[in-house]
Design an enzyme around this catalytic site. Structure first.
Site, PDB file in Angstrom:
ATOM      1  N   ALA A  65      16.810   1.041 -41.278  1.00 40.93           N
ATOM      2  CA  ALA A  65      16.937   0.867 -42.719  1.00 40.93           C
ATOM      3  C   ALA A  65      17.925  -0.268 -42.966  1.00 40.93           C
ATOM      4  O   ALA A  65      18.714  -0.607 -42.084  1.00 40.93           O
ATOM      5  CB  ALA A  65      17.452   2.163 -43.333  1.00 40.93           C
ATOM      6  N   GLU A 129      21.559   6.463 -35.858  1.00 38.88           N
ATOM      7  CA  GLU A 129      22.182   6.762 -37.147  1.00 38.88           C
ATOM      8  C   GLU A 129      23.522   7.463 -37.013  1.00 38.88           C
ATOM      9  O   GLU A 129      24.413   7.302 -37.847  1.00 38.88           O
ATOM     10  CB  GLU A 129      21.239   7.624 -38.007  1.00 38.88           C
ATOM     11  CG  GLU A 129      20.079   6.875 -38.635  1.00 38.88           C
ATOM     12  CD  GLU A 129      18.868   6.752 -37.726  1.00 38.88           C
ATOM     13  OE1 GLU A 129      19.000   6.986 -36.504  1.00 38.88           O
ATOM     14  OE2 GLU A 129      17.779   6.417 -38.237  1.00 38.88           O
TER      15      GLU A 129
HETATM   16  C1  3H9 Z   1      18.587   4.090 -40.745  1.00 40.24           C
HETATM   17  O1  3H9 Z   1      17.681   3.506 -40.224  1.00 40.24           O
HETATM   18  C2  3H9 Z   1      18.394   5.297 -41.635  1.00 40.24           C
HETATM   19  C3  3H9 Z   1      17.032   5.876 -41.531  1.00 40.24           C
HETATM   20  O2  3H9 Z   1      17.040   6.933 -40.624  1.00 40.24           O
HETATM   21  C4  3H9 Z   1      16.450   6.527 -42.739  1.00 40.24           C
HETATM   22  C5  3H9 Z   1      16.617   6.088 -44.097  1.00 40.24           C
HETATM   23  C6  3H9 Z   1      15.894   6.899 -45.113  1.00 40.24           C
HETATM   24  N1  3H9 Z   1      20.767  -3.343 -41.937  1.00 40.24           N
HETATM   25  O3  3H9 Z   1      24.581  -6.708 -34.619  1.00 40.24           O
HETATM   26  P1  3H9 Z   1      24.206  -8.126 -34.822  1.00 40.24           P
HETATM   27  C7  3H9 Z   1      22.653  -7.457 -39.499  1.00 40.24           C
HETATM   28  S1  3H9 Z   1      20.185   3.568 -40.538  1.00 40.24           S
HETATM   29  C8  3H9 Z   1      21.312  -4.453 -42.436  1.00 40.24           C
HETATM   30  O4  3H9 Z   1      25.285  -9.129 -34.899  1.00 40.24           O
HETATM   31  P2  3H9 Z   1      22.904  -8.115 -32.248  1.00 40.24           P
HETATM   32  C9  3H9 Z   1      24.102  -7.546 -39.051  1.00 40.24           C
HETATM   33  O5  3H9 Z   1      24.988  -7.137 -40.057  1.00 40.24           O
HETATM   34  C10 3H9 Z   1      20.047   2.116 -39.521  1.00 40.24           C
HETATM   35  N2  3H9 Z   1      21.791  -5.458 -41.672  1.00 40.24           N
HETATM   36  O6  3H9 Z   1      23.127  -8.616 -33.735  1.00 40.24           O
HETATM   37  C11 3H9 Z   1      24.205  -9.015 -38.711  1.00 40.24           C
HETATM   38  O7  3H9 Z   1      24.363  -9.720 -39.917  1.00 40.24           O
HETATM   39  P3  3H9 Z   1      25.239 -11.048 -39.965  1.00 40.24           P
HETATM   40  C12 3H9 Z   1      19.770   2.429 -38.114  1.00 40.24           C
HETATM   41  C13 3H9 Z   1      21.725  -5.314 -40.346  1.00 40.24           C
HETATM   42  O8  3H9 Z   1      21.785  -8.914 -31.725  1.00 40.24           O
HETATM   43  C14 3H9 Z   1      22.830  -9.355 -38.147  1.00 40.24           C
HETATM   44  O9  3H9 Z   1      21.961  -8.324 -38.617  1.00 40.24           O
HETATM   45  N3  3H9 Z   1      19.838   1.213 -37.318  1.00 40.24           N
HETATM   46  C15 3H9 Z   1      21.179  -4.176 -39.756  1.00 40.24           C
HETATM   47  O10 3H9 Z   1      24.196  -8.063 -31.506  1.00 40.24           O
HETATM   48  C16 3H9 Z   1      22.787  -9.376 -36.652  1.00 40.24           C
HETATM   49  O11 3H9 Z   1      23.321  -8.168 -36.148  1.00 40.24           O
HETATM   50  C17 3H9 Z   1      20.971   0.805 -36.758  1.00 40.24           C
HETATM   51  O12 3H9 Z   1      21.990   1.459 -36.826  1.00 40.24           O
HETATM   52  C18 3H9 Z   1      20.671  -3.160 -40.601  1.00 40.24           C
HETATM   53  N4  3H9 Z   1      20.106  -2.041 -40.113  1.00 40.24           N
HETATM   54  O13 3H9 Z   1      22.429  -6.601 -32.382  1.00 40.24           O
HETATM   55  C19 3H9 Z   1      20.916  -0.493 -36.015  1.00 40.24           C
HETATM   56  N5  3H9 Z   1      21.245  -4.304 -38.418  1.00 40.24           N
HETATM   57  O14 3H9 Z   1      24.605 -11.991 -38.997  1.00 40.24           O
HETATM   58  C20 3H9 Z   1      22.056  -1.359 -36.414  1.00 40.24           C
HETATM   59  C21 3H9 Z   1      21.802  -5.490 -38.182  1.00 40.24           C
HETATM   60  O15 3H9 Z   1      25.202 -11.452 -41.380  1.00 40.24           O
HETATM   61  N6  3H9 Z   1      22.003  -2.681 -35.803  1.00 40.24           N
HETATM   62  N7  3H9 Z   1      22.097  -6.112 -39.343  1.00 40.24           N
HETATM   63  O16 3H9 Z   1      26.613 -10.598 -39.508  1.00 40.24           O
HETATM   64  C22 3H9 Z   1      22.346  -2.885 -34.513  1.00 40.24           C
HETATM   65  O17 3H9 Z   1      22.644  -1.988 -33.743  1.00 40.24           O
HETATM   66  C23 3H9 Z   1      22.382  -4.316 -34.050  1.00 40.24           C
HETATM   67  O18 3H9 Z   1      22.511  -5.121 -35.176  1.00 40.24           O
HETATM   68  C24 3H9 Z   1      21.122  -4.764 -33.268  1.00 40.24           C
HETATM   69  C25 3H9 Z   1      21.231  -6.297 -33.006  1.00 40.24           C
HETATM   70  C26 3H9 Z   1      21.101  -4.031 -31.920  1.00 40.24           C
HETATM   71  C27 3H9 Z   1      19.871  -4.509 -34.026  1.00 40.24           C
END
Ligand code: 3H9
Length: 694
Positions: A65, A129
């Site tokens: 999300a 999450e």
């Molecule tokens: C969810 O899904 C709830 C659901 O169950 C149900 C809802 C009803 N949203 O980490 P990075 C941005 S909760 C918005 O540096 P990497 C991040 O801020 C979500 N933005 O890259 C950054 O922005 P900026 C569950 C996001 O390659 C840029 O992307 N998912 C999100 O080292 C690059 O990120 C998670 O918890 C997001 N969801 O790692 C996954 N994700 O460049 C969270 C990233 O402006 N994300 N951004 O600073 C991660 O674990 C890592 O970002 C990921 C990439 C592994 C994907």
């Protein structure tokens, strides 16, 4: 090609409709993405396509999300995630999710509504999450255990682990592994196969087989809770995740389980813990951004690292580099400590068993030792000095490095608080000098304070930040100030802890309050663990402090079976009547009237001066932003992430309250509580700590 919306396209490959999502950076499920997916699936279902593939462009499949939407005001109404999922699960033709990068959170929950999943081996899948203080709120808690079983789902959801695709394939989460770089072709071929073989439209939500195994067995959950009680202490989200899986097992229908999930998701989302953890998610990413050091700043290549000092710190630092394949040479003055240091590194590797034996051997082989800086450092790209904290010794070393190292070599010190400008002043290249403050144990602790001195070059900063990421550290750029950000703030808490026990609180009272707040241990338990004799010199000890007396009695901490606490044979800490008597004698001698100190006062006296110090640090420009202070404290000092960090916590309590209490303490206890001028201004302007920039 049909452009569904700005982030979604629909194309055809023979009988297969291909929906492609492209919403950088991580294809998060923003309103626009959800609407694009909904309209895309609707259009595909209405066409004569015999199967549908969902694939993403860019670095990843859907990473979840859009976290930035949580808690924000609702925008233009769009399709919900549930609308998209219904559309997929109930599609009249097979839906195949094609996964690369990461399918996380809502991303995996979308993929679980496809009838089949194809992934490249480098992909990772997970429901992380819990790290945001949440639970999967789009059916993930009900679908995952139906695929992987209850025990694996408990482990995956409470750890948030990103499961590599080959493992996911074994668990049944992925139906086929595709060749790297050929995902689209593989997913289309798989979709065609579904059509040709008339494969069933697998709906995970209607298969309860794996849940049956756990029915009527509450002991599975009880055992899991017990085994993880220590790890989950203080956190709300792990328990809520467990409850959802219990609901999956015990509910009469999938829909009933979903209802339980929705209720618990809503509670977590509204809670203070998730707000803090979501804040922290962005704080950690912000810390990478240095306003005057743009992303395209050139980087100096680092292929070989020199380290001075084979002690615990030097050895731990060396392991970080060897772990990522960088050659390291450690220099010591004498053969014996060098041999000892290298032997410790070897045994650390052998004990940790984090890598396969051949990989471990490779890492050990990358670390060599030498007794000569001249010989060892002529060709290194970075030197890190990790000797004891004496300015004269460090200056001597840096003058030598200046003469020995090649031009462009980065000269770093691991000092935990000395003035790096003064160290740099003995070289003719202060632009190459920087602080790299690792925390002990350096091969384990995540935090790296990168200390910018007056003349440090931008490319040296950019290189250090990149290198930190490469070796798995969370780096925060700070300025030169005694103790830098972390230890300077720690000094406030330590001072108050010591004062509190001289006024009537017991060490175990202070420790209990801070432990209950969420720290892994309080300051006195910590001292006992580290050893009270660090920096204590027997010959100079004259019983002036409590520590002197304890050490003189050979109560030097856990290692001697007693310190502030007594310890039983299992090293359980027991409040000590000996310490109580020592404290009593000190208090009587000082003429203070001991009093009963409330838990509230202990907490406020330990924590508010830390927040005030954080404000001073920002006022002096020694940290870039308030959230950087929080990243330092969460990663380096055990601040509970569900409280966001000292500055975030200050906002939760309210800057007015912090200011009022500091003034109250100042009036009764003196100027060490003097509020910073910026704190006064912050309150006068009605602003928050998180608004502060350095
Ligand atoms: C969810 O899904 C709830 C659901 O169950 C149900 C809802 C009803 N949203 O980490 P990075 C941005 S909760 C918005 O540096 P990497 C991040 O801020 C979500 N933005 O890259 C950054 O922005 P900026 C569950 C996001 O390659 C840029 O992307 N998912 C999100 O080292 C690059 O990120 C998670 O918890 C997001 N969801 O790692 C996954 N994700 O460049 C969270 C990233 O402006 N994300 N951004 O600073 C991660 O674990 C890592 O970002 C990921 C990439 C592994 C994907």
């Amino acid at each position: 090609m049909t452009e569904i919306n700005s982030v979604t396209t629909l194309t055809r490959d023979g009988d297969v409709a291909v929906i492609t999502l492209n919403s950088p950076p991580v294809n998060a499920l923003s309103g626009n993405v959800r609407q694009g997916l909904y309209d895309g699936f609707k259009a595909a279902a209405a066409s004569d396509a015999k199967a549908i593939v969902l694939i993403c462009e860019g670095r990843t499949f859907i990473a979840g999300a859009d976290i930035s939407e949580f808690g924000a005001a609702a925008g233009v109404p769009t399709a919900s995630l549930f609308d998209v999922q219904d559309m997929m699960e109930n599609s009249p033709v097979p839906v195949v999710a094609a996964i690369h990068g990461t399918a996380l959170g809502g991303g995996l929950e979308v993929a679980l509504c496809a009838h089949y999943r194809v992934a490249v081996p480098s992909a990772r899948l997970g429901l992380p999450e819990v790290a945001l203080g949440l639970l999967p709120g789009a059916g993930g808690t009900q679908r995952l255990p139906r695929v992987v079983g209850v025990e694996t789902a408990l482990e995956m959801m409470t750890s948030g682990r990103h499961v590599p695709a080959p493992e996911a394939a074994k668990l049944g989460l992925v139906d086929e592994l595709a060749e790297e770089g050929k995902l689209k072709e593989a997913a289309i071929a798989f979709a065609n196969k579904c059509v040709a073989e008339n494969k069933p439209l697998v709906k995970i939500s209607s298969n309860n087989t794996k849940l049956e195994a756990a029915k009527g067995k509450p002991e599975i959950f009880a055992a899991f809770r017990k085994a993880n009680a220590r790890k989950f202490r203080g956190f709300a989200a792990p328990e809520a995740n467990i409850k959802c899986i219990e609901a999956a097992v015990n509910s009469a229908t999938f829909e009933d389980g979903l209802k339980a999930e929705r209720k618990l998701f809503g509670e977590l989302m509204m809670g203070a813990q998730s707000a803090a953890q979501r804040y922290y998610f962005f704080a950690e990413r912000q810390a990478n951004k240095i306003p005057d050091v743009p992303d395209d700043t050139p980087i100096r290549p680092i292929n070989k690292v020199g380290i001075i000092g084979a002690g615990t710190m030097g050895g731990g630092i060396a392991m970080n580099f060897a772990n990522v394949g960088i050659e390291v040479v450690i220099v010591e003055q004498q053969q014996a400590p060098l041999d000892k240091g290298l032997a410790t590194i070897r045994s650390n590797y052998e004990r940790s068993r984090t890598a396969k034996p051949e990989e471990t051997a490779k890492r050990i082989g990358l670390i060599t030792g030498s007794l000569s800086m001249e010989e060892a450092f002529a060709d290194v790209d970075l030197v890190i000095e990790a000797v004891f904290e004496r300015m004269d010794v460090k200056k001597d070393i840096f003058a030598k490095l200046d003469a020995i190292c090649k031009p462009g070599c980065i000269l770093a010190t691991n000092t935990s608080g000395l003035n790096i400008d003064e160290i740099a002043s003995v070289t003719k290249r202060p632009q190459d000098v920087i602080g790299l403050h690792f925390f002990s144990p350096a091969n384990v602790m995540k935090l790296l304070e990168i200390v910018r001195a007056d003349h440090t070059a931008k490319d040296v900063i950019a290189t250090s930040m990149k290198l930190a990421k490469k070796i798995g550290k969370i780096a925060v750029l700070v300025g030169v100030t005694p103790g830098f950000v972390g230890n300077r703030i720690l000094g406030q808490r330590q001072r108050e802890a010591q004062k509190l026990v001289m006024e009537g609180a017991m060490p175990w009272d202070v420790d209990r309050v801070l432990f209950d707040f969420g720290f892994p241990m309080g300051p006195f338990a910590m001292s006992d663990l580290a050893g009270l004799d660090i920096g204590w010199v027997k010959e100079k000890s004259n019983g002036e402090t409590i520590r002197d007396v304890l050490c003189e009695m050979d109560r030097r901490g856990q290692k001697t079976g007693a310190g502030y606490y007594d310890y039983d044979e299992n090293r359980n800490a027991i409040p000590s009547p000996v310490t109580e008597k020592i404290l009593h004698d000190f208090i009587v001698k000082s003429g203070v009237n001991p009093r009963k100190i409330s838990d509230e006062e202990i907490l406020e006296r330990c924590i508010y001066p830390m927040i005030n110090e954080g404000v001073k640090i920002l006022d002096e420009g020694k940290a870039i932003r308030a959230s950087d202070v929080d990243v330092v404290w969460v990663n380096g000092y055990g601040w509970p992430v569900y409280r966001g960090g000292p500055m975030h916590y200050g906002d939760v309590v309210g800057p007015e309250k912090v200011l009022a209490k500091m003034k109250e303490f100042q009036a009764t206890m003196g100027d060490q509580f003097k509020p910073s001028a910026l704190l006064e201004k912050l309150v006068a302007d009605g602003k928050k700590f998180s608004d502060l920039k350095g």
